[in-house]
Design a protein around this motif. Structure first.
Motif, PDB file in Angstrom:
ATOM      1  N   THR A 112      56.205  53.130  44.040  1.00 10.15           N
ATOM      2  CA  THR A 112      56.044  53.047  42.738  1.00 10.15           C
ATOM      3  C   THR A 112      56.562  51.417  42.171  1.00 10.15           C
ATOM      4  O   THR A 112      55.831  50.813  41.419  1.00 10.15           O
ATOM      5  N   ALA A 113      57.682  51.158  42.518  1.00  8.26           N
ATOM      6  CA  ALA A 113      58.117  49.874  42.201  1.00  8.26           C
ATOM      7  C   ALA A 113      57.001  48.735  42.620  1.00  8.26           C
ATOM      8  O   ALA A 113      56.772  47.740  41.958  1.00  8.26           O
ATOM      9  N   ARG A 114      56.690  48.789  43.669  1.00  7.18           N
ATOM     10  CA  ARG A 114      55.747  47.832  44.327  1.00  7.18           C
ATOM     11  C   ARG A 114      54.298  47.810  43.320  1.00  7.18           C
ATOM     12  O   ARG A 114      53.803  46.820  43.051  1.00  7.18           O
ATOM     13  N   ALA A 115      53.919  48.801  42.982  1.00  3.24           N
ATOM     14  CA  ALA A 115      52.885  49.010  42.275  1.00  3.24           C
ATOM     15  C   ALA A 115      52.906  48.433  40.895  1.00  3.24           C
ATOM     16  O   ALA A 115      51.951  47.852  40.469  1.00  3.24           O
ATOM     17  N   LEU A 116      54.023  48.722  40.214  1.00  4.36           N
ATOM     18  CA  LEU A 116      54.221  48.324  38.835  1.00  4.36           C
ATOM     19  C   LEU A 116      54.428  46.818  38.935  1.00  4.36           C
ATOM     20  O   LEU A 116      54.041  46.321  37.949  1.00  4.36           O
ATOM     21  N   LEU A 117      55.333  46.266  39.907  1.00  4.47           N
ATOM     22  CA  LEU A 117      55.464  44.935  40.224  1.00  4.47           C
ATOM     23  C   LEU A 117      53.943  43.922  40.033  1.00  4.47           C
ATOM     24  O   LEU A 117      54.102  43.168  39.492  1.00  4.47           O
ATOM     25  N   ALA A 118      53.091  44.683  41.234  1.00  3.94           N
ATOM     26  CA  ALA A 118      52.042  43.887  41.325  1.00  3.94           C
ATOM     27  C   ALA A 118      51.142  44.032  40.153  1.00  3.94           C
ATOM     28  O   ALA A 118      50.336  43.062  39.948  1.00  3.94           O
ATOM     29  N   GLU A 119      51.173  45.200  39.243  1.00  2.00           N
ATOM     30  CA  GLU A 119      50.270  45.104  38.232  1.00  2.00           C
ATOM     31  C   GLU A 119      50.842  44.060  36.917  1.00  2.00           C
ATOM     32  O   GLU A 119      50.284  43.564  36.278  1.00  2.00           O
ATOM     33  N   TYR A 163      65.316  34.760  40.497  1.00  2.00           N
ATOM     34  CA  TYR A 163      64.003  34.768  41.235  1.00  2.00           C
ATOM     35  C   TYR A 163      63.105  34.381  40.342  1.00  2.00           C
ATOM     36  O   TYR A 163      63.048  34.600  39.021  1.00  2.00           O
ATOM     37  N   TYR A 164      62.088  33.900  40.930  1.00  2.00           N
ATOM     38  CA  TYR A 164      60.711  33.275  40.304  1.00  2.00           C
ATOM     39  C   TYR A 164      59.519  33.538  40.883  1.00  2.00           C
ATOM     40  O   TYR A 164      59.667  33.599  42.175  1.00  2.00           O
ATOM     41  N   LYS A 165      58.385  33.540  40.397  1.00  2.00           N
ATOM     42  CA  LYS A 165      57.242  33.609  40.921  1.00  2.00           C
ATOM     43  C   LYS A 165      56.008  32.885  40.186  1.00  2.00           C
ATOM     44  O   LYS A 165      56.090  33.166  39.010  1.00  2.00           O
ATOM     45  N   HIS A 166      55.086  32.328  40.831  1.00  2.00           N
ATOM     46  CA  HIS A 166      54.084  32.036  40.254  1.00  2.00           C
ATOM     47  C   HIS A 166      52.802  32.857  40.485  1.00  2.00           C
ATOM     48  O   HIS A 166      52.352  33.024  41.412  1.00  2.00           O
ATOM     49  N   PRO A 167      52.527  33.767  39.348  1.00  2.00           N
ATOM     50  CA  PRO A 167      51.717  34.878  39.537  1.00  2.00           C
ATOM     51  C   PRO A 167      50.191  34.590  39.789  1.00  2.00           C
ATOM     52  O   PRO A 167      49.381  35.070  40.559  1.00  2.00           O
ATOM     53  N   GLU A 168      49.824  33.486  39.247  1.00  2.00           N
ATOM     54  CA  GLU A 168      48.419  32.920  39.611  1.00  2.00           C
ATOM     55  C   GLU A 168      48.122  32.619  40.937  1.00  2.00           C
ATOM     56  O   GLU A 168      46.835  32.802  41.402  1.00  2.00           O
ATOM     57  N   ARG A 169      49.328  31.848  41.526  1.00  2.00           N
ATOM     58  CA  ARG A 169      48.991  31.773  43.073  1.00  2.00           C
ATOM     59  C   ARG A 169      49.164  33.055  43.835  1.00  2.00           C
ATOM     60  O   ARG A 169      48.312  33.090  44.659  1.00  2.00           O
ATOM     61  N   ALA A 170      49.693  34.020  43.554  1.00  2.00           N
ATOM     62  CA  ALA A 170      49.886  35.118  44.040  1.00  2.00           C
ATOM     63  C   ALA A 170      48.538  35.827  44.016  1.00  2.00           C
ATOM     64  O   ALA A 170      47.835  36.519  44.749  1.00  2.00           O
ATOM     65  N   ALA A 171      47.847  35.830  42.762  1.00  2.00           N
ATOM     66  CA  ALA A 171      46.500  36.566  42.414  1.00  2.00           C
ATOM     67  C   ALA A 171      45.672  35.916  43.201  1.00  2.00           C
ATOM     68  O   ALA A 171      44.609  36.546  43.797  1.00  2.00           O
ATOM     69  N   ALA A 172      45.483  34.454  43.182  1.00  2.13           N
ATOM     70  CA  ALA A 172      44.436  33.794  43.906  1.00  2.13           C
ATOM     71  C   ALA A 172      44.514  34.379  45.699  1.00  2.13           C
ATOM     72  O   ALA A 172      43.520  34.064  46.294  1.00  2.13           O
ATOM     73  N   ARG A 173      45.695  34.697  46.139  1.00  2.00           N
ATOM     74  CA  ARG A 173      45.831  35.099  47.698  1.00  2.00           C
ATOM     75  C   ARG A 173      45.423  36.681  47.672  1.00  2.00           C
ATOM     76  O   ARG A 173      45.243  37.181  48.831  1.00  2.00           O
ATOM     77  N   ARG A 174      45.105  37.318  46.626  1.00  3.52           N
ATOM     78  CA  ARG A 174      44.781  38.802  46.702  1.00  3.52           C
ATOM     79  C   ARG A 174      43.335  38.957  47.168  1.00  3.52           C
ATOM     80  O   ARG A 174      42.372  38.227  47.195  1.00  3.52           O
TER      81      ARG A 174
END
Length: 180
Positions: free
Chosen positions: A107-114, A169-180
């Motif tokens: 659940t946490a993984r799915a919510l976080l990914a969304e 913590y930090y993350k660049h979501p567009e970079r993560a989305a590009a790797r999807r």
């Protein structure tokens, strides 16, 4: 089990207020550090959710929920975009929580990914968060590719009232989305 996050509109937030209050109550009672102390009442929890309505209505706060196989609300997450002109590119991840009985199901993984995906879609280039140092949440963020930025001692009290450090913590979501 497949977890399907559902975006909450302001009317949906109003409609699910009591379920959201119950989730917050149960997660805090289980010891999660979410900015509340032990003994959080359901009315206080409901009032907190209601306090989010203006931000949801104006669009700076995005919220998602998930439901378990029994239909019960079992998780939530949100991100709040900075409104100052020099920070509109970033958002703070807020209140990722999963009901204690629903943990270990993704659940946490799915919510976080969304939340990350929708942040990228919305043009957010930087997400950040803080979480209690040493908490189970840290494993979730690390596994999802978040980068530790540092630790602040004595940042907040845990539900029992003890001072605890927090890790940023930090993350660049567009970079993560590009790797999807």
């Amino acid at each position: 089990m497949t977890v399907t996050p559902i975006r909450l509109t302001a009317p949906a937030l109003r409609a699910h207020r009591d379920e959201l209050a119950a989730l917050l109550h149960d997660v805090v009672a289980d010891g999660a550090s979410l900015g509340f102390l032990a003994g959080l009442g359901r009315e206080e929890a409901a009032a907190w959710w209601e306090s989010l309505l203006p931000a949801v209505e104006e669009g700076s706060l995005a919220l998602w929920i998930s439901r378990g196989p029994d239909g019960r609300l079992d998780g939530t997450v949100g991100w709040q975009r900075e409104t100052k002109p020099n920070g509109r590119h970033r958002a703070e991840l807020r209140k990722l929580m999963v009901h204690p009985s629903a943990r270990g199901r993704g659940t946490a993984r799915a919510l976080l990914a969304e939340a990350e995906h929708q942040a990228a879609v919305a043009g957010v280039v930087l997400l950040f968060l803080d979480t209690e140092t040493g908490s189970p949440a840290e494993r979730v963020y690390r596994a999802a590719g978040w980068t530790e930025a540092g630790t602040i001692p004595d940042y907040a009290t845990d539900p029992a009232g003890r001072l605890r450090p927090t890790t940023l913590y930090y993350k660049h979501p567009e970079r993560a989305a590009a790797r999807r």
